[in-house]
Design a protein around this motif. Structure first.
Motif, mmCIF file in Angstrom:
data_model
loop_
_atom_site.group_PDB
_atom_site.id
_atom_site.type_symbol
_atom_site.label_atom_id
_atom_site.label_comp_id
_atom_site.label_asym_id
_atom_site.label_seq_id
_atom_site.Cartn_x
_atom_site.Cartn_y
_atom_site.Cartn_z
ATOM 1 N N PRO A 16 -4.800 33.318 -13.737
ATOM 2 C CA PRO A 16 -5.989 33.194 -12.880
ATOM 3 C C PRO A 16 -5.706 32.225 -11.737
ATOM 4 O O PRO A 16 -5.077 31.176 -11.929
ATOM 5 C CB PRO A 16 -7.052 32.635 -13.837
ATOM 6 C CG PRO A 16 -6.578 33.010 -15.204
ATOM 7 C CD PRO A 16 -5.085 32.957 -15.146
ATOM 8 N N ARG A 17 -6.164 32.562 -10.542
ATOM 9 C CA ARG A 17 -5.882 31.729 -9.369
ATOM 10 C C ARG A 17 -6.303 30.277 -9.564
ATOM 11 O O ARG A 17 -5.619 29.346 -9.117
ATOM 12 C CB ARG A 17 -6.587 32.307 -8.142
ATOM 13 C CG ARG A 17 -5.951 33.548 -7.583
ATOM 14 C CD ARG A 17 -6.706 34.045 -6.366
ATOM 15 N NE ARG A 17 -7.998 34.594 -6.726
ATOM 16 C CZ ARG A 17 -8.240 35.889 -6.928
ATOM 17 N NH1 ARG A 17 -7.246 36.756 -6.841
ATOM 18 N NH2 ARG A 17 -9.433 36.319 -7.237
ATOM 19 N N LYS A 18 -7.420 30.060 -10.256
ATOM 20 C CA LYS A 18 -7.930 28.700 -10.402
ATOM 21 C C LYS A 18 -7.042 27.831 -11.282
ATOM 22 O O LYS A 18 -7.226 26.613 -11.330
ATOM 23 C CB LYS A 18 -9.354 28.726 -10.965
ATOM 24 C CG LYS A 18 -9.449 29.311 -12.368
ATOM 25 C CD LYS A 18 -10.892 29.354 -12.840
ATOM 26 C CE LYS A 18 -11.010 29.943 -14.252
ATOM 27 N NZ LYS A 18 -12.421 29.999 -14.695
ATOM 28 N N ALA B 170 -7.634 29.553 -4.449
ATOM 29 C CA ALA B 170 -8.894 29.970 -5.073
ATOM 30 C C ALA B 170 -10.059 29.846 -4.099
ATOM 31 O O ALA B 170 -10.976 30.667 -4.099
ATOM 32 C CB ALA B 170 -9.149 29.136 -6.324
ATOM 33 N N ALA B 171 -10.016 28.821 -3.237
ATOM 34 C CA ALA B 171 -11.100 28.592 -2.284
ATOM 35 C C ALA B 171 -11.181 29.718 -1.251
ATOM 36 O O ALA B 171 -12.287 30.135 -0.863
ATOM 37 C CB ALA B 171 -10.906 27.253 -1.579
ATOM 38 N N VAL B 172 -10.024 30.217 -0.814
ATOM 39 C CA VAL B 172 -10.009 31.306 0.170
ATOM 40 C C VAL B 172 -10.676 32.553 -0.410
ATOM 41 O O VAL B 172 -11.542 33.174 0.221
ATOM 42 C CB VAL B 172 -8.563 31.621 0.610
ATOM 43 C CG1 VAL B 172 -8.520 32.929 1.418
ATOM 44 C CG2 VAL B 172 -8.002 30.483 1.446
ATOM 45 N N ILE B 173 -10.283 32.917 -1.627
ATOM 46 C CA ILE B 173 -10.860 34.109 -2.254
ATOM 47 C C ILE B 173 -12.344 33.894 -2.545
ATOM 48 O O ILE B 173 -13.169 34.804 -2.369
ATOM 49 C CB ILE B 173 -10.103 34.468 -3.542
ATOM 50 C CG1 ILE B 173 -8.609 34.642 -3.253
ATOM 51 C CG2 ILE B 173 -10.679 35.730 -4.165
ATOM 52 C CD1 ILE B 173 -8.274 35.709 -2.246
ATOM 53 N N ALA C 172 0.459 34.093 -4.348
ATOM 54 C CA ALA C 172 -0.620 33.214 -4.799
ATOM 55 C C ALA C 172 -1.978 33.904 -4.814
ATOM 56 O O ALA C 172 -2.830 33.592 -5.654
ATOM 57 C CB ALA C 172 -0.681 31.981 -3.892
ATOM 58 N N GLY C 173 -2.189 34.860 -3.921
ATOM 59 C CA GLY C 173 -3.495 35.491 -3.840
ATOM 60 C C GLY C 173 -3.916 36.197 -5.106
ATOM 61 O O GLY C 173 -5.105 36.245 -5.439
ATOM 62 N N ALA D 154 -2.828 22.736 -2.787
ATOM 63 C CA ALA D 154 -2.457 24.064 -2.291
ATOM 64 C C ALA D 154 -2.932 25.147 -3.253
ATOM 65 O O ALA D 154 -3.454 26.187 -2.836
ATOM 66 C CB ALA D 154 -0.947 24.142 -2.096
ATOM 67 N N GLY D 155 -2.766 24.901 -4.544
ATOM 68 C CA GLY D 155 -3.232 25.857 -5.534
ATOM 69 C C GLY D 155 -4.733 26.037 -5.491
ATOM 70 O O GLY D 155 -5.249 27.166 -5.567
#
Length: 470
Positions: A330-332, A223-226, A358-359, A218-219
């Motif tokens: 950082p999101r990653k 990062a993949a969406v952004i 999360a974004g 999920a985490g």
């Protein structure tokens, strides 16, 4: 907290304020001041010496001038919903309540601007703008209660801050006073500058609820969406303990078998939303989502969000006390930090449901504890400190929107170098040379950093070796 204030001092300050305020607007008896002893961070409490409740700007100015002349500290307070102790009152000073400043002065639909007093509740601004097809974007979970003045003080965000920004990105200008009662204006540029920026209400909005069988996946999906170039209107994450607590509370329709869920909202025209939903679903599926549901109408969209916005009161039903953190990373690194939090749960023997903006990597772990048990608050504080310092270690910061207050003041010593802290103190001193306005908050002294063993070390060398270490 704090030593008892001499009765004569309390009476002197109250008498000076009652010289121009009605008697009902100056409180000093314990039964009257007790409701003001803390904000939303209830672990820290302090009875204020005096509470002042002005109704006009002139009264605010005179309160500040009086306190300044009497060397009495002043702490402003909005609705008291803050979560970092920013409104913790001074035991030897005046709590300045802005609760009576509740007027929406003007909504200008052409300039897309609202001019409001600081005690106006966040949600009221959008309600006032709604007849014009406008709204105020920052939407913290406490928006039905929190005030815009408190939002400005802590730079509040909310579930839609990824796309539309925090409070600082939506406030055009401010007017206020220094601690000496001198008027100041910040921002602006237009003739009617003081006010809040309003946005056209989107024509369409839909939410994806994506389920994952692993928190790390999920985490990584966030990062993949952004990374795919998609900037959702909102992108929130909740783990299984959080969704189960929320579902019992509001019945939001969450997938309780998922290890974590993401709520991902798209808004705009119907065509834009349809396209973005399809692209986002493809990214989430590739990232490991095992199930997805898309809101079919506005009622279901609001129901999905109701659970996320009710996360804090929901955990309040399953634990006598909870401690909400506010680090940003950082999101990653989301998956890594979630794993670390799980390790801290085991280390300290405390449960910790997780809800995130999360974004933008803003974490809100909720440590559950019972303050009536001898060591649980202390264990909670150590748990929270380790998580915040982990945020700094992975390239993040100790706060995203709740502010530093008293809660995170020791972790400021970890994030910033002594010369940076000295610069912060110099900026404050330019406006408040005697440190009377909200003293002891936000920026620690170097001596405090040394005392708590949190002095920032660079290259193995401890700065300011001349400071005593305790």
């Amino acid at each position: 907290m704090g030593a008892a204030v001499p009765l004569a001092r309390q009476r002197d300050v109250a008498r000076a304020l009652r010289a121009f305020l009605p008697e009902r607007a100056v409180l000093f008896e314990e039964e009257d001041t007790r409701p003001y002893e803390c904000d939303g961070l209830t672990a820290y409490r302090q009875l204020p010496m005096v509470v002042a409740l002005p109704e006009t700007e002139e009264q605010v100015r005179r309160i500040l001038q009086t306190c300044s002349s009497m060397q009495a500290p002043v702490v402003p307070r909005g609705a008291g919903t803050g979560l970092s102790g920013g409104a913790l009152p001074p035991g030897d000073g005046v709590l300045l309540s802005m609760a009576k400043f509740m007027r929406v002065l003007r909504v200008d639909p052409l300039a897309r601007l609202a001019v409001v007093q600081p005690g106006v509740r966040n949600a009221v601004i959008s309600e006032a703008a709604a007849p014009h097809g406008l709204y105020y974007a920052p939407d913290p979970s406490s928006q039905i209660a929190c005030t815009i003045g408190g939002n400005v003080a802590e730079n509040s965000g909310g579930v839609h801050c990824l796309k539309y920004g925090l409070t600082v990105h939506n406030v055009v200008a401010l007017r206020g006073f220094t601690v000496d009662g001198e008027p100041v204006s910040i921002g602006g540029g237009a003739p009617d500058a003081p006010g809040l920026d309003l946005l056209p209400k989107p024509k369409c909005a839909r939410v994806i609820m994506a389920s994952f069988d692993d928190v790390q996946k999920a985490g990584d999906a966030v990062a993949a969406v952004i990374a795919a170039g998609i900037i959702p209107a909102g992108l929130e994450m909740m783990d299984r303990p959080a969704t189960r607590a929320v579902e019992q509370f509001v019945g939001a329709g969450y997938d309780l078998e998922a290890a974590a869920i993401l709520l991902c909202e798209s808004d705009g025209t119907a065509e834009e939303v349809e396209d973005e939903i399809a692209r986002t679903q493809a990214v989430l599926r590739a990232a490991g989502a095992v199930r997805m549901a898309v809101s079919r109408d506005e009622a279901e969209r609001l129901r999905f969000w109701s659970g996320r916005k009710a996360a804090f009161p929901a955990v309040g039903r399953i634990s006598p006390d909870y401690y909400c953190m506010d680090g940003t990373i950082p999101r990653k690194r989301l998956g890594e930090v979630l794993t670390f939090i799980a390790e801290m749960e085991a280390k300290y023997g405390l449960r910790c449901p997780n809800v995130f903006h999360a974004g933008d990597g803003n974490l809100h772990p909720l440590i559950l504890f019972d303050a009536s048990r001898a060591d649980e608050l202390e264990r909670t504080e150590h748990f929270a400190a380790e998580v915040l310092e982990k945020c700094v270690a992975v390239g993040g910061t100790i706060t995203g929107e709740h502010g530093v207050g008293v809660e995170k003041i020791n972790q400021m010593c970890v994030q910033f170098r002594p010369d940076e802290l000295e610069l912060f103190h110099a900026v404050k001193a330019a406006f408040d040379a005697r440190g009377l306005l909200n003293p002891g908050k936000a920026v620690p002294t170097l001596a405090r950093c040394a005392e708590h063993g949190r002095m920032h070390v660079r290259g193995g060398r401890l700065p300011h070796p001349e400071l005593p270490r305790f």
